[in-house]
Design a protein around this motif. Structure first.
Motif, short mmCIF file in Angstrom:
data_model
loop_
_atom_site.label_atom_id
_atom_site.label_comp_id
_atom_site.label_asym_id
_atom_site.label_seq_id
_atom_site.Cartn_x
_atom_site.Cartn_y
_atom_site.Cartn_z
N VAL A 167 39.30 -20.93 35.27
CA VAL A 167 38.48 -22.13 35.18
C VAL A 167 38.97 -22.95 33.98
O VAL A 167 39.00 -22.46 32.86
CB VAL A 167 37.00 -21.76 34.97
N VAL A 222 36.66 -23.52 41.22
CA VAL A 222 36.09 -22.26 40.71
C VAL A 222 35.61 -21.44 41.91
O VAL A 222 34.78 -21.91 42.69
CB VAL A 222 34.90 -22.55 39.77
N ALA A 275 36.68 -6.02 35.69
CA ALA A 275 36.01 -6.08 37.01
C ALA A 275 35.47 -7.48 37.27
O ALA A 275 35.55 -8.00 38.38
CB ALA A 275 34.88 -5.05 37.07
N ARG A 276 34.92 -8.08 36.23
CA ARG A 276 34.27 -9.38 36.44
C ARG A 276 35.24 -10.55 36.51
O ARG A 276 34.95 -11.55 37.15
CB ARG A 276 33.26 -9.63 35.31
N THR A 277 36.36 -10.46 35.81
CA THR A 277 37.29 -11.59 35.81
C THR A 277 38.50 -11.35 36.70
O THR A 277 39.27 -12.27 36.96
CB THR A 277 37.82 -11.89 34.39
N MET A 325 45.99 -7.10 40.97
CA MET A 325 45.43 -7.77 39.79
C MET A 325 46.54 -8.56 39.09
O MET A 325 47.66 -8.12 38.99
CB MET A 325 44.82 -6.73 38.85
N LYS A 371 33.52 -3.25 45.29
CA LYS A 371 33.34 -2.48 44.06
C LYS A 371 31.89 -2.36 43.63
O LYS A 371 31.59 -1.74 42.60
CB LYS A 371 34.13 -3.14 42.93
N VAL A 393 28.77 -13.22 30.70
CA VAL A 393 29.75 -12.34 31.35
C VAL A 393 30.26 -11.25 30.40
O VAL A 393 30.67 -10.17 30.84
CB VAL A 393 30.92 -13.17 31.93
N GLY A 394 30.23 -11.51 29.10
CA GLY A 394 30.72 -10.52 28.14
C GLY A 394 29.71 -9.44 27.79
O GLY A 394 29.99 -8.57 26.96
N GLU A 439 28.36 -15.99 34.27
CA GLU A 439 29.41 -16.65 33.50
C GLU A 439 29.03 -16.73 32.02
O GLU A 439 29.77 -16.29 31.16
CB GLU A 439 29.69 -18.04 34.08
N GLY A 440 27.85 -17.29 31.74
CA GLY A 440 27.46 -17.44 30.34
C GLY A 440 27.34 -16.10 29.62
O GLY A 440 27.71 -15.96 28.45
N LEU A 487 34.89 -6.26 31.82
CA LEU A 487 35.50 -7.59 31.79
C LEU A 487 36.57 -7.71 32.87
O LEU A 487 36.68 -8.74 33.54
CB LEU A 487 36.09 -7.88 30.41
N CYS A 510 36.47 -15.50 29.29
CA CYS A 510 36.43 -15.02 30.68
C CYS A 510 36.60 -16.16 31.68
O CYS A 510 37.23 -15.98 32.72
CB CYS A 510 35.13 -14.26 30.94
N GLY A 555 29.62 -11.49 41.66
CA GLY A 555 30.13 -11.32 40.31
C GLY A 555 31.35 -10.42 40.23
O GLY A 555 32.30 -10.71 39.53
N ILE A 556 31.34 -9.31 40.94
CA ILE A 556 32.54 -8.48 41.07
C ILE A 556 32.79 -8.31 42.57
O ILE A 556 31.88 -8.52 43.37
CB ILE A 556 32.40 -7.11 40.35
N MET A 611 33.16 -14.95 24.36
CA MET A 611 33.67 -14.19 25.51
C MET A 611 33.46 -14.95 26.82
O MET A 611 34.25 -14.84 27.74
CB MET A 611 32.96 -12.83 25.60
N SER A 612 32.38 -15.72 26.89
CA SER A 612 32.14 -16.51 28.09
C SER A 612 33.29 -17.50 28.31
O SER A 612 33.81 -17.64 29.43
CB SER A 612 30.80 -17.24 27.92
N ARG A 629 39.48 -16.30 34.48
CA ARG A 629 39.21 -16.57 35.89
C ARG A 629 39.91 -17.83 36.38
O ARG A 629 39.76 -18.21 37.55
CB ARG A 629 37.70 -16.74 36.10
#
Lengths: 427, 427
Positions: free
Chosen positions: B322, A322, B32-34, B1, A333, A148-149, A145-146, B30, B316, A328-329, B312-313, B320
């Protein structure tokens, strides 16, 4: 306020009791922070002995699987441990009945994480495991999360407190490995099977989790190179210290041209680096990302409070709604883990004893030169009747080149002990 | 999505450009992760000059308020800075039109955080600000999510890279404050108003945010004690180093019997502690909780990449879904900040010059004794023609007792310079 979040807790060892204590002590604080009451519906453990904490208001289940599927449980909290058996069955049962799971079980995730994540995501639930890596340090959250970018470029960590305690104690007291190991046994610092600690397996399980999260690969413990601290001598620790290094059981995972290099092995690191300065049973994780640079996280890696704190972090995230993919993904995938990826070249510390006759050192130097390995520093540091101990620090060389050189050294006839080689990691 | 998350970015300085770069470079990662695409709808800045990044596909607004209320913007990203003026108006407009806000603006939050949070929560939106404190280090997340199960007992931090750079450079090069300050000015390391940095105000804004999050109080910059580094001399740095200490501009906030003691002031810390070992422009935050013990976080506190990583954290997390209360618990439930809470007693470093005549030192020692302050270490370290420099480390004493003693020293007639007093913090 929404409905309470109802927990079923299986396993009332140190960590389980710690979680119960926090839920009881901080009920108001947790409700204020998450917007929901967090309550315990039911518990399960191997025995109903007194644990110094009030348990009588919770339903009791002898069978963790029965606990996991109870109607009054929203989140199944697995704190029993073990990569197979009841922990695995109970988590599978919880997922099958549509419940989120919180666990501290690194071995289970390292060995079965991919199938569990697939099952969880098929049911629309998740598995959270902040406590599985580096105890109280919120490293999973920082990474997923922190940061993530970021494209993560490298992850490093000292993640087994017992090993770091042993290595620190060997250095501070000048004691050999066997003596400190025996001390740890007496103090109860070791797992029932001590190989899990000193063999690097426990730390390897944690690294396997970080690799998957950092690089988006399927978790695969078998893809890691693991080496324990059993062969580290106090002489190596002292000689390394003398040259400005500390010996650490260090996990490293990084992208290379041929896949992810991931290993948990003893390494030398500079004594001026945060990793080099890490004392005793403390843990440290270093995360490197393409934007953020290097983030260093340090804290207690084990113990009731720190581990329970991490478990509560997962529980509160679920209370707040949350719910991220397990690794994470989405599990479908994740790329397959690459195996047999060799580590990039590094400088090496080499220690050996030579027979004390003219030309011995020259022969060793020649062997290294023939293997294309150049010498940064070399010294002979006093000798007894027949042996001359020699220390060499090489410039960067691959493990393969080094192994060839070590094999060739045996043929020179000047070695009186097998060379010890320890990687010097650029941290 | 699900639908893409659409950003409106106001401010295209270093950090704004960094955010645009990450969104462009890591679009797939991004998503994929979010689980969502993250796109930029519109941007705003003071000029349309070339910034070395592709901007032509985004709508342009001259007025950040117009940007903030656009229909094609879900999240307003405020990276202009300034505690008043356009940043404040635009954030207020974004909230009023029901948009979430991401900002790096510590001054704005420190001064207007409570009213902004109240407005945001009334509209069901949130304000996120990971980048406002300690750059790339995910400290807000660690505190509010990773350590959510803890009662926070203390927060400490070195959170102004420029100050830490100046103090480190003074020590390493033996240069005085004015010289290093001039170097920093030339290198562009200082804010337009340098008092924000060296006066401790920027770091104080960050501490104000951490205090609110850690202790559930309304944010109140005025409740903090702030003191800059302008009066730190190279002599103090060198004498402190000689005794095993480093001088740091250190933020400390902790519970006391009479409220939260919160201050950003120069302190001495042991050179063996993680805070003492923090070099150059790096930041460090130490979080202490009743379960987790002590967690140390270290990383870059400024710069394009680290700050954009933190922005970005937040983005994201919103992608998501949150969405937590702005200061951890709902704004209406935050307690008022206590003002004028004095710090607990501490050991003190005292340096002064005495006239070089018999009995001078005895008089100073007597004054301290009369004030109930006992001496841990005292030394006279060489003298010129008429002055005798003296160093004293006291045992724990309150600031009030120390101030009384210092006032009394003036009456002895043996001082030839005003005493310098620096708190020695137990870290």
């Amino acid at each position: 306020m929404t409905q309470p979040l109802r927990l079923g807790i299986a396993g009332l060892g140190t960590v389980g009791v710690g979680v119960v204590r926090i839920v009881q002590r901080h009920a108001d604080l947790l409700a204020a922070r998450t917007g929901r009451e967090i309550v315990i519906s039911a518990i399960s453990a191997r025995s109903q002995r007194d644990r110094g904490v009030r348990l009588s208001s919770y339903a009791w289940e002898n069978d963790p699987v029965a606990l996991a599927v109870r109607d009054d449980v929203d989140v199944f909290v697995e704190l029993m441990g073990g990569s197979e058996g009841p922990a695995k069955s109970a988590i599978e049962a919880a997922i099958a009945s549509g419940k989120d799971v919180v666990t501290a079980n690194k071995a289970l995730l390292a060995l079965h994480g991919q199938s569990l994540a697939t099952a969880a995501e098929a049911k629309g639930v998740t598995i959270r495991y902040e406590a599985a890596v580096a105890g109280g340090i919120p490293v999973i959250k920082a990474l997923t999360e922190g940061l993530v970018g970021n494209e993560i470029t490298r992850v490093m960590g000292v993640m087994n407190g017992t090993c770091n305690y042993i290595l620190t104690r060997m250095q501070d007291a000048g004691l050999d490995y066997q003596t400190v190991f025996a001390e740890c046994e007496k103090l109860g610092y070791l797992e029932a099977d001590p190989t899990l600690d000193v063999g690097g397996i426990d730390a390897g399980h944690k690294l396997a989790i970080l690799v998957s999260l950092a690089f988006g690969t399927q978790i695969d413990f078998e893809a890691l190179t693991i080496e324990g601290i059993e062969r580290i001598s106090v002489e190596d620790i002292e000689q390394a210290a003398d040259m400005g290094y500390r010996v650490k059981l260090l996990g490293v995972a990084q992208k290379t041209g041929r896949g992810i290099d991931a290993r948990m092995t003893p390494c030398l690191v500079p004594d001026t680096s945060p990793l080099g300065q890490l004392p005793g049973a403390t843990n440290m994780v270093v995360l490197e990302g393409d934007s953020v640079g290097k983030i260093v996280l340090r804290g207690a890696g084990a113990g009731e409070g720190p581990t329970a704190s991490a478990v509560m972090s997962d529980i509160c995230d679920l209370a707040r709604g949350v719910r991220l993919p397990v690794f994470g993904i989405p599990a479908a995938k994740l790329a397959p883990a690459a195996k047999g990826v060799s580590a990039p070249p590094a400088a090496w510390y080499l220690r050996m004893k030579l027979v004390d006759k003219p030309g011995a050192l020259a022969k060793i130097a020649a062997v290294l030169g023939d293997a294309g390995i150049s010498i940064d520093r070399m010294r002979q540091y006093g000798h007894d009747e027949q042996d001359a101990p020699v220390l060499i620090v090489t410039h960067k060389a691959s493990r393969d080149a080094l192994d060839l050189a070590i094999a060739a050294m045996a043929g020179t006839g000047v070695l009186s002990s097998d060379p010890v080689a320890i990687r010097i990691e650029d941290v």
